[in-house]
Write an enzyme that holds these catalytic residues in place. Sequence first.
Site, PDB file in Angstrom:
ATOM      1  N   VAL A  96       3.700   8.710  -1.423  1.00  0.00           N
ATOM      2  CA  VAL A  96       4.828   7.781  -1.546  1.00  0.00           C
ATOM      3  C   VAL A  96       4.242   6.422  -1.905  1.00  0.00           C
ATOM      4  CG1 VAL A  96       6.508   8.985  -0.104  1.00  0.00           C
ATOM      5  CG2 VAL A  96       4.873   7.432   0.972  1.00  0.00           C
ATOM      6  N   MET A 128       0.831  -1.192   0.000  1.00  0.00           N
ATOM      7  CA  MET A 128       0.000   0.000   0.000  1.00  0.00           C
ATOM      8  C   MET A 128       0.875   1.256   0.000  1.00  0.00           C
ATOM      9  SD  MET A 128      -3.228  -0.743  -0.062  1.00  0.00           S
ATOM     10  CE  MET A 128      -4.380  -2.064   0.317  1.00  0.00           C
ATOM     11  N   CYS A 129       0.287   2.354  -0.428  1.00  0.00           N
ATOM     12  CA  CYS A 129       0.975   3.634  -0.488  1.00  0.00           C
ATOM     13  C   CYS A 129       0.588   4.480   0.722  1.00  0.00           C
ATOM     14  CB  CYS A 129       0.606   4.352  -1.783  1.00  0.00           C
ATOM     15  SG  CYS A 129       0.794   3.337  -3.262  1.00  0.00           S
ATOM     16  N   GLN A 130       1.110   5.714   0.781  1.00  0.00           N
ATOM     17  CA  GLN A 130       0.686   6.643   1.818  1.00  0.00           C
ATOM     18  C   GLN A 130       0.413   8.001   1.194  1.00  0.00           C
ATOM     19  OE1 GLN A 130       2.220   6.927   5.683  1.00  0.00           O
ATOM     20  NE2 GLN A 130       2.431   4.734   5.984  1.00  0.00           N
TER      21      GLN A 130
END
Length: 258
Positions: A78, A1-3
């Site tokens: 990110v 997963m991304c942030q």
Amino acid sequence: MCQLLGLNCATPTDAVFSFTGFRRRGGATDTHADGWGVAFFEGRGVRLFIDPDAAARSPMADFLQRYPIRSRNVIAHVRKATTGAVALENTHPFMRELWGRYWVFAHNGDLHGHQPKLHRHFRPVGDTDSERAFCWLLQELDKSHASLPPVPELTATLRELIPHISRHGTFNFLLSCGDAMWAHCSTHLHYRVRDYPFSRATLADEDWTIDFSTVTQPGDRVAVIVTTPLTRDEVWIPFAPGELRVFVDGAPMTDTGT
């Protein structure tokens, strides 16, 4: 997963403090090392910086950490790649034009089986599920409104559209056209409003404490939206799963619902 990281501000504000902690999650304090990007709205223009390398070791991120671009709406991301190769065209945030305005979008999550029909004007350049979802949202907004409507009308339309995408998986996202910032939570998202009386804050990912009362002016107010709280000593409000909030002038509007 991304942030995800978003700032919505009452007055033009630099994002250096927040970005300094956030970029560390791109390969230093976390594993999101498959690209990063940040968009700064300035009037009707946007400064967009994207890089397929890790934010924690990016020379361009070094530059932005030292260069205080002031903006009322900032979206940063990110990436930990799941769908789509690690490549510049797959790096968030994505930007498109609609109604003579730039729109910026960043997404955290995976969408399975979301293959909508897209018209010629809204087509993805890369091969991510995120960019495809963004193109579909803009396409459907364009169908629903002849020109840029007021923020409450846009929010109502988005609330109707989001379930068509979120049923395919995790759909945490940030979206802005420069007038407001929309934030939708499927799983994890938090926000914090910083306003008078301003206090101190310490980053969770970097050894940096700042006293905001020494660097702010009357009328300043900033809403910070992030996947995981950026600081160790501030109270962050979690979103509920399925919640859509819109932020204007550094504060959440109270009539957004869930």
